[in-house]
Design a protein around this motif. Structure first.
Motif, PDB file in Angstrom:
ATOM      1  N   ASN B   2       0.838  -1.202   0.000  1.00 32.84           N
ATOM      2  CA  ASN B   2       0.000   0.000   0.000  1.00 32.84           C
ATOM      3  C   ASN B   2       0.869   1.245   0.000  1.00 32.84           C
ATOM      4  O   ASN B   2       1.772   1.376   0.812  1.00 32.84           O
ATOM      5  N   GLN B   3       0.569   2.153  -0.916  1.00 27.58           N
ATOM      6  CA  GLN B   3       1.333   3.396  -0.988  1.00 27.58           C
ATOM      7  C   GLN B   3       0.413   4.569  -1.234  1.00 27.58           C
ATOM      8  O   GLN B   3      -0.647   4.442  -1.857  1.00 27.58           O
ATOM      9  N   VAL B   4       0.849   5.729  -0.745  1.00 28.10           N
ATOM     10  CA  VAL B   4       0.163   6.991  -1.003  1.00 28.10           C
ATOM     11  C   VAL B   4       1.232   7.971  -1.472  1.00 28.10           C
ATOM     12  O   VAL B   4       2.201   8.215  -0.747  1.00 28.10           O
ATOM     13  N   GLU B   5       1.061   8.492  -2.670  1.00 34.22           N
ATOM     14  CA  GLU B   5       2.011   9.430  -3.240  1.00 34.22           C
ATOM     15  C   GLU B   5       1.358  10.789  -3.407  1.00 34.22           C
ATOM     16  O   GLU B   5       0.249  10.879  -3.945  1.00 34.22           O
ATOM     17  N   GLN B   6       2.041  11.819  -2.961  1.00 35.10           N
ATOM     18  CA  GLN B   6       1.484  13.161  -3.049  1.00 35.10           C
ATOM     19  C   GLN B   6       2.365  14.054  -3.917  1.00 35.10           C
ATOM     20  O   GLN B   6       3.586  13.908  -3.955  1.00 35.10           O
ATOM     21  N   SER B   7       1.687  14.970  -4.603  1.00 33.71           N
ATOM     22  CA  SER B   7       2.426  15.941  -5.413  1.00 33.71           C
ATOM     23  C   SER B   7       1.690  17.272  -5.402  1.00 33.71           C
ATOM     24  O   SER B   7       0.465  17.304  -5.235  1.00 33.71           O
ATOM     25  N   LEU B  14       1.060  32.888  -3.929  1.00 33.27           N
ATOM     26  CA  LEU B  14       0.769  34.178  -3.312  1.00 33.27           C
ATOM     27  C   LEU B  14      -0.569  34.140  -2.588  1.00 33.27           C
ATOM     28  O   LEU B  14      -1.505  33.452  -3.008  1.00 33.27           O
ATOM     29  N   GLU B  15      -0.623  34.886  -1.527  1.00 29.99           N
ATOM     30  CA  GLU B  15      -1.857  35.015  -0.753  1.00 29.99           C
ATOM     31  C   GLU B  15      -3.014  35.422  -1.662  1.00 29.99           C
ATOM     32  O   GLU B  15      -2.862  36.293  -2.536  1.00 29.99           O
ATOM     33  N   GLY B  16      -4.139  34.767  -1.486  1.00 29.22           N
ATOM     34  CA  GLY B  16      -5.324  35.062  -2.281  1.00 29.22           C
ATOM     35  C   GLY B  16      -5.505  34.147  -3.479  1.00 29.22           C
ATOM     36  O   GLY B  16      -6.609  34.055  -4.033  1.00 29.22           O
ATOM     37  N   LYS B  17      -4.425  33.463  -3.870  1.00 27.22           N
ATOM     38  CA  LYS B  17      -4.513  32.557  -5.022  1.00 27.22           C
ATOM     39  C   LYS B  17      -5.073  31.200  -4.600  1.00 27.22           C
ATOM     40  O   LYS B  17      -5.081  30.852  -3.421  1.00 27.22           O
ATOM     41  N   ASN B  18      -5.526  30.464  -5.605  1.00 26.72           N
ATOM     42  CA  ASN B  18      -6.011  29.110  -5.377  1.00 26.72           C
ATOM     43  C   ASN B  18      -4.908  28.098  -5.676  1.00 26.72           C
ATOM     44  O   ASN B  18      -3.952  28.407  -6.399  1.00 26.72           O
ATOM     45  N   CYS B  19      -5.047  26.913  -5.134  1.00 28.41           N
ATOM     46  CA  CYS B  19      -4.091  25.854  -5.467  1.00 28.41           C
ATOM     47  C   CYS B  19      -4.761  24.494  -5.308  1.00 28.41           C
ATOM     48  O   CYS B  19      -5.791  24.364  -4.638  1.00 28.41           O
ATOM     49  N   THR B  20      -4.164  23.502  -5.969  1.00 32.38           N
ATOM     50  CA  THR B  20      -4.677  22.135  -5.902  1.00 32.38           C
ATOM     51  C   THR B  20      -3.538  21.181  -5.616  1.00 32.38           C
ATOM     52  O   THR B  20      -2.505  21.208  -6.290  1.00 32.38           O
ATOM     53  N   LEU B  21      -3.749  20.339  -4.617  1.00 28.03           N
ATOM     54  CA  LEU B  21      -2.763  19.338  -4.220  1.00 28.03           C
ATOM     55  C   LEU B  21      -3.277  17.970  -4.647  1.00 28.03           C
ATOM     56  O   LEU B  21      -4.476  17.706  -4.569  1.00 28.03           O
ATOM     57  N   GLN B  22      -2.346  17.102  -5.048  1.00 24.65           N
ATOM     58  CA  GLN B  22      -2.741  15.806  -5.597  1.00 24.65           C
ATOM     59  C   GLN B  22      -2.321  14.651  -4.694  1.00 24.65           C
ATOM     60  O   GLN B  22      -1.296  14.722  -3.998  1.00 24.65           O
ATOM     61  N   CYS B  23      -3.118  13.594  -4.753  1.00 22.92           N
ATOM     62  CA  CYS B  23      -2.823  12.381  -3.999  1.00 22.92           C
ATOM     63  C   CYS B  23      -3.188  11.183  -4.860  1.00 22.92           C
ATOM     64  O   CYS B  23      -4.327  11.079  -5.322  1.00 22.92           O
ATOM     65  N   ASN B  24      -2.237  10.290  -5.071  1.00 24.14           N
ATOM     66  CA  ASN B  24      -2.488   9.024  -5.767  1.00 24.14           C
ATOM     67  C   ASN B  24      -2.203   7.893  -4.788  1.00 24.14           C
ATOM     68  O   ASN B  24      -1.226   7.952  -4.030  1.00 24.14           O
ATOM     69  N   TYR B  25      -3.029   6.877  -4.818  1.00 15.56           N
ATOM     70  CA  TYR B  25      -2.847   5.799  -3.840  1.00 15.56           C
ATOM     71  C   TYR B  25      -3.016   4.447  -4.515  1.00 15.56           C
ATOM     72  O   TYR B  25      -3.649   4.325  -5.571  1.00 15.56           O
ATOM     73  N   CYS B  90      -2.259  13.361   2.872  1.00 20.07           N
ATOM     74  CA  CYS B  90      -3.308  12.468   2.391  1.00 20.07           C
ATOM     75  C   CYS B  90      -3.137  11.128   3.102  1.00 20.07           C
ATOM     76  O   CYS B  90      -2.028  10.586   3.171  1.00 20.07           O
ATOM     77  N   VAL B  91      -4.218  10.596   3.653  1.00 18.24           N
ATOM     78  CA  VAL B  91      -4.155   9.360   4.421  1.00 18.24           C
ATOM     79  C   VAL B  91      -5.260   8.427   3.938  1.00 18.24           C
ATOM     80  O   VAL B  91      -6.418   8.831   3.850  1.00 18.24           O
ATOM     81  N   VAL B  92      -4.907   7.187   3.643  1.00 18.15           N
ATOM     82  CA  VAL B  92      -5.884   6.248   3.106  1.00 18.15           C
ATOM     83  C   VAL B  92      -6.051   5.073   4.061  1.00 18.15           C
ATOM     84  O   VAL B  92      -5.066   4.522   4.558  1.00 18.15           O
TER      85      VAL B  92
END
Lengths: 112, 115
Positions: B2-7, B14-25, B90-92
């Motif tokens: 079992n593995q969980v990989e994050q990127s 910058l403050e006010g901007k949006n962002c997206t974090l990824q997790c593959n498991y 990210c925790v599975v």
């Protein structure tokens, strides 16, 4: 809001010494856990505890480790003979239903 | 195994901007997936928990998505604030019932919000 508390916040010990890390879980929770996080690495599960006994433990939790709930409030992790590689942050967590763990602030253990 | 990989491993925005974090498991069978926020020197704090049947869940400015078919999850942060600077983990859980036993943790994405 109730919180999990841990003492001490930082423990420095000599290799081979015994250490006891203490945790006070949230009062109405039934499930208790210990995790550790070596600097720069991911959080690792050590042990879970329910109904006054260990319910599961990981490969890391060998004979050098033990847990105890000596009274109605404290939950302790004992390392009998510390090794250099035991240096890490140790997190206690508790949960009312096993679904969401509430983590304490951690104890930083440094083994010299 | 079992593995969980994050990127990404780390991200600066910058403050006010949006962002997206990824997790593959690769955890299987899969029960639920959790996102935690961990401030430096502190314990992780739960943001969201999703079962395999849920596609999205929001918690304020945090929105988590889950695609159980591709075994991918993302955490979207909207209108970032300086206080969002932290590691996001990210925790599975592979065990039905979502117990902590056997949880697989990712290494986390270290997010820095700059003013």
């Amino acid at each position: 809001e109730p919180e999990v508390t841990q003492t001490p916040s930082h423990q420095v010990t000599q290799m081979g010494q015994e250490v006891i890390l203490r945790c006070v879980p949230i009062s109405n929770h039934l499930y208790f856990y210990w995790y550790r996080q070596i600097l720069g690495q991911k959080v690792e599960f050590l042990v879970s505890f329910y109904n006054n006994e260990i319910s599961e433990k990981s490969e890391i939790f060998d004979d050098q480790f033990s847990v105890e709930r000596p009274d109605g409030s404290n939950f302790t992790l004992k390392i009998r003979s510390t090794k250099l590689e035991d240096s890490a942050m140790y997190f206690c967590a508790s949960s009312p239903t096993r679904d969401t763990q509430y983590f304490g602030p951690g104890t930083r253990l440094t083994v010299l | 195994k079992n593995q969980v990989e994050q990127s990404p491993q780390s991200l600066i925005i910058l403050e006010g901007k949006n962002c997206t974090l990824q997790c593959n498991y690769t955890v299987s069978p899969f029960s639920n997936l959790r996102w935690y926020k961990q401030d430096t020197g502190r314990g992780p704090v739960s943001l969201t928990i999703m079962t395999f049947s849920e596609n999205t869940k929001s918690n304020g400015r945090y929105t988590a998505t889950l695609d159980a078919d591709t075994k991918q999850s993302s955490l979207h942060i909207t209108a970032s604030q300086l206080s969002d600077s932290a590691s996001y983990i990210c925790v599975v859980s592979p065990i039905p019932g979502g117990g902590a036993d056997g949880l697989t943790f990712g290494k986390g994405t270290h997010l820095i919000i700059q003013p």
